[in-house]
Design an enzyme around this catalytic site. Structure first.
Site, short mmCIF file in Angstrom:
data_model
loop_
_atom_site.label_atom_id
_atom_site.label_comp_id
_atom_site.label_asym_id
_atom_site.label_seq_id
_atom_site.Cartn_x
_atom_site.Cartn_y
_atom_site.Cartn_z
N ASP A 68 0.86 -1.19 0.00
CA ASP A 68 0.00 0.00 0.00
C ASP A 68 0.90 1.25 0.00
O ASP A 68 1.30 1.73 -1.05
CB ASP A 68 -0.91 -0.10 1.23
CG ASP A 68 -1.98 0.96 1.30
OD1 ASP A 68 -2.18 1.67 0.30
OD2 ASP A 68 -2.61 1.11 2.35
N THR A 69 1.25 1.76 1.17
CA THR A 69 2.18 2.89 1.22
C THR A 69 3.61 2.45 0.90
O THR A 69 4.45 3.27 0.52
CB THR A 69 2.21 3.53 2.63
OG1 THR A 69 2.70 2.56 3.56
CG2 THR A 69 0.83 4.00 3.05
N ASP A 92 -7.73 -9.87 4.63
CA ASP A 92 -8.81 -9.86 5.61
C ASP A 92 -9.33 -8.46 5.91
O ASP A 92 -8.71 -7.45 5.56
CB ASP A 92 -8.30 -10.45 6.93
CG ASP A 92 -7.37 -9.49 7.66
OD1 ASP A 92 -6.45 -8.95 7.01
OD2 ASP A 92 -7.56 -9.27 8.87
P1 5GP Z 1 1.84 -0.57 3.75
O1 5GP Z 1 2.91 -0.59 4.79
O2 5GP Z 1 2.36 -0.91 2.36
O3 5GP Z 1 1.08 0.73 3.76
O4 5GP Z 1 0.73 -1.60 4.20
C1 5GP Z 1 0.81 -2.92 4.04
C2 5GP Z 1 -0.24 -3.62 4.89
O5 5GP Z 1 -1.47 -2.87 5.00
C3 5GP Z 1 -0.60 -4.91 4.24
O6 5GP Z 1 0.30 -5.94 4.60
C4 5GP Z 1 -2.02 -5.14 4.75
O7 5GP Z 1 -1.97 -5.75 6.02
C5 5GP Z 1 -2.58 -3.75 4.92
N1 5GP Z 1 -3.43 -3.35 3.78
C6 5GP Z 1 -3.24 -2.29 2.96
N2 5GP Z 1 -4.21 -2.22 2.04
C7 5GP Z 1 -5.04 -3.25 2.28
C8 5GP Z 1 -6.26 -3.70 1.63
O8 5GP Z 1 -6.79 -3.14 0.67
N3 5GP Z 1 -6.84 -4.82 2.16
C9 5GP Z 1 -6.33 -5.48 3.24
N4 5GP Z 1 -6.99 -6.55 3.65
N5 5GP Z 1 -5.19 -5.08 3.85
C10 5GP Z 1 -4.55 -3.98 3.38
#
Ligand code: 5GP
Length: 182
Positions: A108-109, A164
């Site tokens: 995501d980020t 989830d």
């Molecule tokens: P990041 O550090 O890249 O922002 O976030 C990663 C984590 O955010 C992922 O491993 C997941 O747990 C959660 N996440 C981000 N977007 C989603 C989404 O659309 N659905 C779900 N289920 N989890 C998400």
């Protein structure tokens, strides 16, 4: 798969079908097989979300010289005053000098991925690459781009195929997208 699902009061609609997912899993597997020909990489499946993707990808790879480990990127109670400290736990294999391929459900980020890679670098592997089922490119706060991406998706919340909402909906065979945010 035409139905709208409600999970914890949020509405989700079908987004990626089983055969579409399998097609992209096969493509990513072929890319990895090609890039690691003659090598014996260690795959790290990041629990919990990546367990379905990793199971399909790892079988499709059919690289019998490779290994898979199941890890978590978890907070732990430390004495560190900067607050939350996270680390990769559950790794029982010595990865020094080895080629690592992280398998994640979603970027995501990119903050989790960047920190996880920094953490794993301390173990002196020969290389680290990152395979993700889903990439929310528009949400990136890090500029991190995974090496292998099955799908680039819009910045909306998705569930199913391992992903989830508060522990629910991981067992949906398809990926559903939140239709309240649109
Ligand atoms: P990041 O550090 O890249 O922002 O976030 C990663 C984590 O955010 C992922 O491993 C997941 O747990 C959660 N996440 C981000 N977007 C989603 C989404 O659309 N659905 C779900 N289920 N989890 C998400």
């Amino acid at each position: 798969m035409n139905e709208i699902l409600t999970v914890n009061g949020l509405r989700f609609k079908p987004f990626l079908r089983v055969d579409t997912i399998q097609e992209q899993v096969r493509r990513v597997a072929a890319e990895i097989r090609n890039d690691y020909e003659g090598k014996s990489p260690i795959f790290l499946c990041v629990l919990n979300g990546a367990f379905v993707f990793a199971a399909d990808l790892y079988r499709e790879l059919a690289m019998t010289n490779s290994k898979i480990q199941f890890v978590k990127y978890s907070s732990y109670e430390g004495t560190n005053t900067t607050g939350e400290v996270k680390q990769v736990i559950g790794l029982s294999e010595n990865v020094e000098g080895k080629d690592i391929i992280i398998i994640e459900d979603i970027v995501d980020t990119g903050l989790t991925a960047v920190k996880m890679i920094d953490d794993l670098r301390k173990l002196n592997p020969a290389s680290i690459r990152f395979a993700t089922l889903l990439h929310k490119q528009e949400s990136s706060k890090t500029g991190f781009v995974p090496d292998y991406i099955a799908f680039s998706i819009p910045p909306l919340f998705v569930v199913g195929y391992g992903l989830d909402l508060d522990g629910k909906a991981r067992n949906l065979p398809e990926i559903y997208i939140n239709c309240d945010e649109e």
